[in-house]
Design an enzyme around this catalytic site. Structure first.
Site, PDB file in Angstrom:
ATOM      1  N   GLU A  63       1.002  -6.649  -4.704  1.00  0.00           N
ATOM      2  CA  GLU A  63       1.886  -5.716  -5.614  1.00  0.00           C
ATOM      3  C   GLU A  63       1.792  -4.294  -5.701  1.00  0.00           C
ATOM      4  O   GLU A  63       1.639  -3.728  -6.608  1.00  0.00           O
ATOM      5  CB  GLU A  63       1.357  -6.152  -7.279  1.00  0.00           C
ATOM      6  CG  GLU A  63       1.829  -7.661  -7.749  1.00  0.00           C
ATOM      7  CD  GLU A  63       3.247  -7.835  -7.931  1.00  0.00           C
ATOM      8  OE1 GLU A  63       3.937  -6.678  -8.165  1.00  0.00           O
ATOM      9  OE2 GLU A  63       3.375  -9.086  -8.019  1.00  0.00           O
ATOM     10  N   GLY A  64       1.708  -3.784  -4.530  1.00  0.00           N
ATOM     11  CA  GLY A  64       1.586  -2.633  -4.027  1.00  0.00           C
ATOM     12  C   GLY A  64       0.218  -2.187  -4.077  1.00  0.00           C
ATOM     13  O   GLY A  64      -0.597  -2.186  -5.154  1.00  0.00           O
TER      14      GLY A  64
END
Length: 592
Positions: free
Chosen positions: A442-443
């Site tokens: 998610e980054g």
């Protein structure tokens, strides 16, 4: 290995006493109709039961067996299908879903606690319903009514699941580089072709259908991120009457063999002219995807917190039982051969660090969830705008700081077990392996820090930061004198963060390297300061009750530990920020 026990008392304390969330619900008509304090307590109680009773026992066996791939088919470990069916039958997949399509309609402040319990019990298991909930969120906000009516009810019911198909082998964070193509068809559908990697839950046998949300480019799309569209691509096509039709033209090429979360299928997904439908308008894919990102990134932060909570529960139980040497002040248990290790200063340092970071993280994640609820449900436009701006600012901190602290917490738990923490029997080494992914997907946390420093701080010329700082200043200015031991240090921390923010804004005007050079440490200073705010709020809620209940005495003691031993970390981090970027560029690439 100790059994998992949901921290319901602490959850109720945060929701009911610190943030007084039930009072907010009465002010929001759309929530007042579906939830109150008693309903919330019952939901959390039941979520705790299914998490501890059905999901937690599969954590170690799922890790040891893992998922298997055979000619495109993926099977989850033994026991997962039955546990997922029970979870879905209870309505838990749709706990935060829109009631119009069969969801439970609970606010994020409740869903966040459920997410923590499920992923504390078993992180691999928890990835499946979390991804489905995220896909539903994006569809509910951006899809046509026809798509919502066709897909959301079965997704909320857990009959079908969802996935997010973003990453490609050559394009990770830089989604503007994606090559997956979408060709429009005469009937309004699209043919999707391309390959995606690292797709959690891309293929499995938990549900009869998987609804993929796929980022792709239309033939006439502009270059870069402005040319990305979002498409709904089901694994199995759905007939007009809602029944399942033929298999779509997509397949799982392989699954990854990973360090952790081995019972969560991480897939290579190939789309070979698969039929899909556009979500929202052409070239608006990132906007549709980022609707879910604020929720998902908070969710990943909560996943980290959940591993820290599980580690703490095991470590404190072990520290109370394990006999080793005598206390520095002399024997505490003279009837035994040695004292339990909880008497030793270093063990107490680790346990208190774990406790302070976990409980601070639970309060902070609930605070961010509260802003999400306010932004979604408030009928007052300025209130919604302020909450949205706080979410924009705090989401990268929630994702990165919660998970960074979770790694520290799980390592402390492993260390308390000593050699037993390094072997599989006690479960601590799995927590260290599992939690590591939360800092990456998610980054990555470095990207979150760059987002905070670059887009949120410099990009808003400090306006978003000042919104948060003003709230903290208002709290300290109006706090009673008996909270002075906390508010004075909190004010000093905000002073430090004020100075760092001004420094960053000034230096970024002349040297773009300064943003990236400062970003990680800047986020850490912000995180420790935000936790200090949470601990001051918790101290306020516990003040005066410490003689009534050990719970409140424990809160105040942990708050004092946080301010004495953890908050001072901001000073060395601040010095690193203000050292600037020059030292990062002293070496040529060949000199590394």
């Amino acid at each position: 290995m100790s059994d998992y026990k949901a921290p319901l008392r602490d959850m109720r304390f945060v929701l009911n006493e610190v943030f007084e969330v039930p009072r907010l619900w009465t002010q929001l008509p759309s929530l007042a109709e579906v939830v109150d304090e008693e309903t919330a307590a019952a939901i959390l109680e039941e979520a705790g039961k299914i998490s501890a009773g059905s999901i937690a026992p599969l954590r170690r066996s799922g890790d040891e067996q893992g998922c298997s791939w055979d000619n495109g088919a993926v099977n989850v470990p033994d026991g997962f299908v039955a546990a997922y069916q029970a979870f879905a039958d209870g309505g838990w997949v749709g706990v935060g879903g829109d009631p119009q399509y069969g969801g439970m309609g609970m606010p994020k402040t409740i869903a966040a606690q459920v997410e923590e319990m499920v992923t504390s019990a078993n992180l691999s298991f928890g990835t499946y319903p979390m991804l489905t909930a995220g896909a539903c969120l994006s569809l509910n906000a951006h899809a046509s009514e026809a798509l919502k009516e066709r897909f959301l009810p079965n997704m909320y019911a857990g009959v079908w699941s969802g996935s997010m198909c973003l990453t490609e082998a050559h394009a990770g964070t830089d989604l503007g580089l994606i090559r997956t193509r979408a060709e429009p068809q005469a009937d309004g559908s699209y043919k999707i072709s391309g390959s995606k990697i690292f797709i959690s839950g891309g293929e499995h046998d938990l549900t009869e259908n998987i609804i993929h949300l796929v980022l792709a480019r239309l033939p006439d799309a502009p270059a870069g991120p402005k040319g990305i569209s979002l498409f709904l691509v089901p694994k199995v096509l759905v007939n007009d009457d809602g029944s399942l039709g033929e298999r779509n033209s997509l397949s799982c090429g392989s699954i990854e063999h990973k360090m952790g979360i081995k019972a969560s299928a991480t897939c290579v997904m190939n789309f070979d002219g698969a039929t899909g439908w556009i979500v929202d308008a052409p070239n608006k894919g990132l906007a549709a995807m980022f609707t879910m990102m604020n929720y998902e990134r908070l969710g990943v932060g909560i996943q980290g917190l959940a591993q820290g909570e599980r580690s703490y529960q095991s470590a404190v139980a072990y520290a109370r039982d394990r006999l080793q040497s005598r206390a520095p002040t002399g024997a505490q248990h003279k009837d035994k051969a040695a004292d339990p290790i909880i008497v030793h200063p270093d063990v107490r340092r680790m346990l208190l660090t774990m406790k302070a970071l976990n409980e601070g993280g639970r309060a902070f994640s609930s605070y961010v969830a509260l802003q999400l609820d306010t932004a979604k449900y408030s009928e007052d436009a300025p209130t919604r705008q302020r909450a949205n701006e706080l979410v924009t600012l705090l989401t990268p901190i929630a994702k990165a700081f919660l998970t960074d602290m979770a790694l520290e917490t799980t390592v402390h738990g492993q260390m308390i077990f000593g050699g037993h923490g390094y072997v599989r029997e006690w479960g601590q080494e799995q927590l260290v392996r599992d939690v590591r992914i939360t800092q990456i997907y998610e980054g990555t946390n470095g990207i979150q820090a760059l987002d905070l420093a670059g887009r949120k701080i410099v990009g808003s010329s400090g306006a978003l930061y000042r919104l948060f700082a003003a709230e903290v200043r208002h709290f300290t200015a109006n706090a009673s004198a008996d909270l002075g031991e906390f508010t004075q240090q909190l004010n000093a921390a905000v002073d430090t963060l004020d100075e760092l923010t001004s420094w960053l804004l000034d230096r970024a005007m002349n040297d773009p390297n300064e943003i990236g050079a400062a970003s990680v440490e800047y986020l850490q200073v912000f995180g420790y300061t935000a936790y200090a705010y949470m601990w001051a709020l918790m101290a306020k809620a516990a003040q005066g009750k410490q003689t009534e209940d050990d719970f409140y005495a424990s809160k105040l003691g942990t708050a004092r530990f946080y301010f004495a031993r953890l908050l001072p970390r901001i000073h060395s981090l601040s010095a690193s920020v203000m050292a600037g970027s020059d030292s990062l560029y002293l070496l040529d690439a060949a000199q590394f």
